[in-house]
Design an enzyme around this catalytic site. Structure first.
Site, PDB file in Angstrom:
ATOM      1  N   LYS A 204      29.077   9.634  -4.813  1.00 24.44           N
ATOM      2  CA  LYS A 204      28.568  10.025  -3.418  1.00 24.44           C
ATOM      3  C   LYS A 204      29.626   9.566  -2.466  1.00 24.44           C
ATOM      4  CE  LYS A 204      25.861  10.492   0.077  1.00 24.44           C
ATOM      5  NZ  LYS A 204      25.007   9.769   0.405  1.00 24.44           N
ATOM      6  N   CYS A 258      26.819   8.540   6.966  1.00 32.32           N
ATOM      7  CA  CYS A 258      27.621   8.680   5.566  1.00 32.32           C
ATOM      8  C   CYS A 258      28.943   9.350   5.908  1.00 32.32           C
ATOM      9  CB  CYS A 258      26.581   9.929   4.960  1.00 32.32           C
ATOM     10  SG  CYS A 258      25.268   9.355   4.144  1.00 32.32           S
TER      11      CYS A 258
END
Length: 400
Positions: A204, A258
């Protein structure tokens, strides 16, 4: 039967609430947990506290069916999903305090055989720290199935992408990974891919760092194009006609929970071996600072030419188009820096109805009143908008 399984989702924000609502509509009994009483009350009324297409109908249906309820404390369940923020401390040091607090919050209610899933994007090794935290609380973690399954959704498309996107499951053990993958396959139509917890965590971070570095290339081109007197939008359109070139679009910077955060998790642990990833972060931060400088120069020129202060409008405060999310937003940072510099711009954010500390101006009013219109976010409302003053377009609104 699905209705016999209870799921506890800890954290009812941009990932936790959509996940809880989706699972409840799939037949699971879902308890959502949040530390904010207002959030809990709002959800239990069948309403939402964030903007996301289709989320309101999912939550309304889930609550009315009795499959979703929210509370301040975790209760016993079969599956626990941790979906809390992972920001960073000063100096870009990863902050997993919320993850560890959420882990402690479930420690008294987990039982042998339960599944514990960390969905929060986290530094490598965090899933192991979840297990360690549970052990320290007296939980037999050998009897649990603990894994990391990072969310991979795009704000504005969350309800669809929760189902359609491939998912990566990294178990603390092989058995844990298989158990968790089996659960995700009950509602995910994309492929569910198995690995270990550390690889899942790094995957990720890698995805978001890849995006950040590629955006940095586009933003650096915009800085160079300004210096060379070139239209960067035309430059990128032409370069992208090459069959193996696909340059992204430049913008005000990079924000969100993010892409603006996760690369620092790698840099913090990777040190000198994470040079390119660090450079990408620095370029994108520099782009936002450059935007402030360009606006300040334009304001100074207006003062000298007109002999008065200009009316300035900051068009967009969210971190990306067509959402209400202000987390790590470069547009919001630009607005705040201009306020601190004494420019006092109008704030325009069509996706936010009310802000606790910022007075918002309707976009059409701002477009008509401003001497200098600054496009910071390419919201759909700004397309083909009639503007009276000078335009500074940092996100390609006028190039669409």
């Amino acid at each position: 039967m699905l209705s016999d399984l209870k799921i506890c989702v800890v954290g009812l924000g941009y990932i936790g609430l959509p996940s809880a609502a989706l699972l409840a509509n799939r037949g699971y009994q879902v308890q959502g947990v949040d530390i904010c009483p207002e959030v809990v009350d709002t959800i239990n009324k069948g309403s939402i506290h964030i903007v996301e297409p289709d989320l309101d109908s999912f939550v309304h249906s889930a609550v009315n069916s009795g499959h979703l309820n929210a509370s301040l404390r975790a209760e016993p369940a079969d599956i626990f999903i941790l979906a809390v923020p992972t920001p960073f401390h000063e100096g870009f040091v990863p902050n997993i305090d919320y993850v560890l607090s959420a882990t402690k919050a479930i420690a008294s209610v987990v039982k042998p055989g339960d599944i514990v899933i960390l969905e929060s994007t986290s530094p490598v090794g965090t899933t192991e720290k979840v297990a360690e935290t549970l052990r320290k609380a007296g939980v037999d973690t050998d009897a649990l199935h603990i894994a990391h399954c990072p969310e991979r959704v795009l704000p504005g498309h969350i309800m669809r992408e929760l189902v359609e996107n491939d998912r990566i499951v990294g178990g603390i053990t092989q058995e844990a990974g298989e158990k968790v993958a089996e659960f995700y396959r009950t509602f995910v139509t994309g492929e569910v891919l198995l690995t270990d917890a550390r690889t899942a965590e790094m995957a990720k971070l890698t995805e978001n760092s890849f995006r950040d570095v590629n955006i940095a290339f586009a933003n650096e081109l915009s800085l160079l194009s300004d210096k060379f007197g070139i239209n960067v939008w035309e430059l990128i359109r032409l370069a992208n006609r090459h069959p193996r070139v696909n340059i992204l679009q430049p913008g005000t910077g990079v924000g969100g929970h993010c892409i603006a955060v996760d690369p620092w998790f790698i840099v913090h642990e990777g040190g000198e071996d994470a040079r390119l990833i660090r450079s990408g972060r620095e370029v994108n931060t520099r782009k936002t600072e450059w935007v402030v400088e360009k606006v300040q120069n334009e304001v100074l020129a207006f003062r000298e030419d007109k002999g008065r202060e200009p009316v300035v409008a900051c068009m967009g405060l969210a971190f990306k188009p067509n959402i209400d999310d202000l987390r790590e937003s470069p547009a919001l940072w630009v607005f705040q820096k201009l306020v601190a510099a004494g420019i006092d711009p109008m704030a325009v954010e069509p996706n936010v109805k009310k802000h606790p500390s910022i007075v918002l101006t309707p976009w059409k009013d701002a477009a008509q009143q401003a001497d200098i219109v600054i496009y910071l976010v390419a919201h759909r409302e700004f397309q083909n908008l009639e503007v009276m003053g000078k335009v500074l377009d940092f996100c390609g609104v006028t190039e669409a």
